[in-house]
Design a protein around this motif. Structure first.
Motif, PDB file in Angstrom:
ATOM      1  N   ILE A 181       0.893  -1.125  -0.069  1.00 22.78           N
ATOM      2  CA  ILE A 181      -0.142   0.018   0.109  1.00 22.78           C
ATOM      3  C   ILE A 181       1.044   1.322  -0.039  1.00 22.78           C
ATOM      4  N   SER A 182       0.584   2.151  -0.917  1.00 18.25           N
ATOM      5  CA  SER A 182       1.497   3.510  -0.857  1.00 18.25           C
ATOM      6  C   SER A 182       0.368   4.713  -0.464  1.00 18.25           C
ATOM      7  N   PHE A 183       1.265   5.462   0.132  1.00 17.22           N
ATOM      8  CA  PHE A 183       0.248   6.627   0.431  1.00 17.22           C
ATOM      9  C   PHE A 183       1.054   7.922  -0.452  1.00 17.22           C
ATOM     10  N   PRO A 226       8.253   7.255 -13.596  1.00 16.08           N
ATOM     11  CA  PRO A 226       8.104   6.083 -14.654  1.00 16.08           C
ATOM     12  C   PRO A 226       8.825   4.939 -14.430  1.00 16.08           C
ATOM     13  N   HIS A 227       8.369   3.798 -14.348  1.00 17.88           N
ATOM     14  CA  HIS A 227       9.010   2.544 -14.129  1.00 17.88           C
ATOM     15  C   HIS A 227       8.425   1.283 -14.880  1.00 17.88           C
ATOM     16  N   PHE A 228       9.029   0.220 -14.828  1.00 17.52           N
ATOM     17  CA  PHE A 228       8.246  -0.981 -15.227  1.00 17.52           C
ATOM     18  C   PHE A 228       8.625  -2.087 -14.115  1.00 17.52           C
ATOM     19  N   ASP A 229       7.895  -3.062 -13.848  1.00 13.65           N
ATOM     20  CA  ASP A 229       7.980  -4.049 -12.888  1.00 13.65           C
ATOM     21  C   ASP A 229       8.085  -5.520 -13.725  1.00 13.65           C
ATOM     22  N   ASN A 230       8.708  -6.160 -13.083  1.00 16.61           N
ATOM     23  CA  ASN A 230       8.822  -7.774 -13.789  1.00 16.61           C
ATOM     24  C   ASN A 230       7.636  -8.599 -13.315  1.00 16.61           C
ATOM     25  N   LYS A 234      -7.451  10.528  -5.407  1.00  9.71           N
ATOM     26  CA  LYS A 234      -7.343  10.215  -6.774  1.00  9.71           C
ATOM     27  C   LYS A 234      -5.956   9.907  -7.090  1.00  9.71           C
ATOM     28  N   ARG A 235      -5.718   9.184  -8.162  1.00  9.41           N
ATOM     29  CA  ARG A 235      -4.245   9.054  -8.667  1.00  9.41           C
ATOM     30  C   ARG A 235      -4.595   9.107 -10.143  1.00  9.41           C
ATOM     31  N   ASN A 236      -3.320   9.810 -10.930  1.00  8.36           N
ATOM     32  CA  ASN A 236      -3.547   9.830 -12.458  1.00  8.36           C
ATOM     33  C   ASN A 236      -2.446   8.694 -12.808  1.00  8.36           C
ATOM     34  N   TRP A 237      -2.970   7.618 -13.479  1.00  4.87           N
ATOM     35  CA  TRP A 237      -2.015   6.702 -14.035  1.00  4.87           C
ATOM     36  C   TRP A 237      -1.904   7.137 -15.599  1.00  4.87           C
ATOM     37  N   LYS A 238      -0.581   6.948 -16.004  1.00  2.00           N
ATOM     38  CA  LYS A 238      -0.159   6.875 -17.394  1.00  2.00           C
ATOM     39  C   LYS A 238       0.685   5.602 -17.751  1.00  2.00           C
ATOM     40  N   ALA A 257       5.544  -0.140 -19.092  1.00  2.00           N
ATOM     41  CA  ALA A 257       6.019   1.103 -18.308  1.00  2.00           C
ATOM     42  C   ALA A 257       4.897   1.900 -17.859  1.00  2.00           C
ATOM     43  N   HIS A 258       4.809   2.201 -16.753  1.00  2.00           N
ATOM     44  CA  HIS A 258       3.833   3.054 -16.077  1.00  2.00           C
ATOM     45  C   HIS A 258       4.250   4.072 -14.948  1.00  2.00           C
ATOM     46  N   CYS A 259       3.372   4.992 -14.838  1.00  2.00           N
ATOM     47  CA  CYS A 259       3.779   6.035 -13.776  1.00  2.00           C
ATOM     48  C   CYS A 259       2.353   6.684 -13.237  1.00  2.00           C
ATOM     49  N   TYR A 280      -3.392   0.463  -3.575  1.00  2.00           N
ATOM     50  CA  TYR A 280      -2.928  -0.956  -3.195  1.00  2.00           C
ATOM     51  C   TYR A 280      -2.495  -1.468  -4.391  1.00  2.00           C
ATOM     52  N   SER A 281      -1.412  -2.018  -4.148  1.00  2.00           N
ATOM     53  CA  SER A 281      -0.750  -3.157  -5.464  1.00  2.00           C
ATOM     54  C   SER A 281      -0.862  -4.460  -5.138  1.00  2.00           C
ATOM     55  N   VAL A 282      -1.677  -5.300  -5.564  1.00  2.00           N
ATOM     56  CA  VAL A 282      -1.637  -6.512  -5.280  1.00  2.00           C
ATOM     57  C   VAL A 282      -0.836  -7.262  -6.306  1.00  2.00           C
TER      58      VAL A 282
HETATM   59  C1  SIN Z   1       2.661   3.431  -6.063  1.00  2.00           C
HETATM   60  O1  SIN Z   1       1.689   2.747  -5.453  1.00  2.00           O
HETATM   61  O2  SIN Z   1       3.079   4.550  -5.886  1.00  2.00           O
HETATM   62  C2  SIN Z   1       3.578   2.577  -7.010  1.00  2.00           C
HETATM   63  C3  SIN Z   1       3.012   1.217  -7.270  1.00  2.00           C
HETATM   64  C4  SIN Z   1       3.838   0.887  -8.742  1.00  2.00           C
HETATM   65  O3  SIN Z   1       3.855   1.588  -9.845  1.00  2.00           O
HETATM   66  O4  SIN Z   1       4.087  -0.370  -8.852  1.00  2.00           O
END
Ligand code: SIN
Ligand code: CO
Length: 389
Positions: A122-124, A133-137, A148-152, A196-198, A208-210
């Motif tokens: 969980i992030s705050f 901007p990054h990517f996960d494996n 609210k969060r803006n996702w690109k 890639a996402h940001c 929440y990141s599952v």
């Molecule tokens: C975030 O919750 O700020 C980052 C989560 C992610 O991009 O993997």
């Protein structure tokens, strides 16, 4: 579970359709995946967890002592009050292991194998907060918990993708935006590995990141061969009893390679060992120090506690899975495995799935010697424990 029922969580498509069209392939935005979702924990409670020694947490401050400053927890309480007004993020790993209501969220994802789930992070973030901007494996479902969060999203990446020079964070040097959405509480974004996402916080927000675990080919090979080698003797070697006279003694002939390949194939294709290793590896707890059982448990005391109304629950840090090979069953519990007779199949399923175990759902299993023995072993090992009153 029925994989052909449309699921609100997946935006009205079935688990089968999701797995066919999106899983590991392409992103999916789901508005109101969990309608009217209210985060079971608030920002103060999340910050409270980040003070604890056993909890893994990080702070990313975009304009800190250096760009994208990373600080690792545990944090002192006054550190939070010194943070800037905006553009920082607190990330807390494996909150599901510490907050039961967060762990319950995982029930929504049972259309995927539970042993693939890694944790719920969980992030705050303060307004403008982002980890860049990054990517996960790995695959991830990003559920908006609060604000609210803006996702690109952008391009597909790999280990060759250029990164900013940063000692700790893997921030992409290039981001080619393809789509953008603003998520509100209950909205969810599924991302396949390497996309890639940001995400940038619009206001104070919680996400929440599952996340899922999938071993890399390198991990599979290293760990499986390490595991295998415990079962091999020094006498088991490369042999060439049927060798032909060498045409050139300095040349490695291809028949040597064939012998090597059959040596590898013989050991690598041992299905029982492969399954045992895989089950153990995939159930290894993230924090093994949190899976410890009592020194000694007498089966008699254990039984009478249950009969007096005690309830057994899974240790939130434990990981369980089961499988079968020939007529045997295998139970994997927090990195360990155990062969069991086929008659215990329903008990294994119950142990893996039930929220709590007690005389009512255990019923006749408590009269079965193997069943009782298994439950008692799991208590000793720390995967199961008696719930506090
Ligand atoms: C975030 O919750 O700020 C980052 C989560 C992610 O991009 O993997
Ligand atoms: Co990410």
């Amino acid at each position: 579970m029925n994989s052909d029922i449309p699921l609100q969580l997946l935006g009205g498509i079935t688990a089968r359709e999701f797995l066919r069209d999106y899983w590991q392939k392409k992103p999916l935005l789901i508005r109101q995946a969990i309608p009217d979702f209210e985060s079971p924990i608030d920002a103060d409670e999340l910050a409270g967890l980040a003070l604890e020694e056993e909890v893994e947490s990080r702070l990313v401050i975009e304009h800190g002592e250096r760009p994208w400053e990373l600080r690792r927890g545990p944090f002192a309480e006054d550190e939070f009050s010194k943070l800037p007004e905006k553009e920082w993020t607190l990330l807390v790993q494996a909150v599901d292991q510490f907050v039961p209501e967060v762990s319950e969220l995982l029930e929504n994802f049972r259309f995927l194998p539970s042993w693939r789930v890694d944790d719920v992070m969980i992030s705050f973030a303060a307004p403008g907060g982002s980890v860049g901007p990054h990517f996960d494996n790995y695959d991830v479902f990003l559920l908006q918990g609060h604000g609210k969060r803006n996702w690109k999203i952008g391009q597909m990446c790999d280990s060759e993708s250029p990164l900013l020079q940063h000692a700790d964070l893997r921030i992409l040097a290039e981001f080619h935006e393809t789509e953008e959405w603003t998520l509100e509480p209950g909205d969810m974004l599924y991302l396949p590995p390497r996309l890639a996402h940001c995400g940038v916080a619009v206001d104070n927000c919680m996400t929440y990141s599952v996340g899922f675990r999938a071993p890399s080919a390198s991990e599979v090979l290293t760990h499986f061969t390490d595991f295998l080698s415990q079962f091999l003797t020094d006498e088991e070697r490369y042999t060439d009893a049927d060798a032909q006279p060498a045409a050139d003694p300095h040349q490695i002939q291809h028949d040597a390679l064939d012998r090597l390949k059959s040596l590898l194939a013989e050991h690598m294709s041992d299905e029982r060992l492969l399954l045992t290793w895989f089950g153990q590896y995939m159930t290894e707890p993230r924090y093994p120090e949190l899976v410890v059982g009592p020194e000694d448990v007498e089966e008699e005391d254990f039984l009478s506690a249950l009969q007096d109304g005690a309830i057994l629950i899974r240790n939130p840090s434990a990981r369980l899975a089961w499988s079968e090979v020939d007529d045997d069953l295998l139970l994997f519990a927090s990195g360990q495995s155990r062969y069991l007779p086929g008659k215990l199949r329903e008990l294994l399923k119950l142990i893996c799935a039930a929220d709590a175990l007690h005389t009512e759902n255990l019923g006749e299993w408590l009269n079965d010697e193997d069943g009782r023995g298994l439950l008692c072993e799991l208590v000793k090992q720390g995967s199961l424990g008696f719930a506090d009153e």
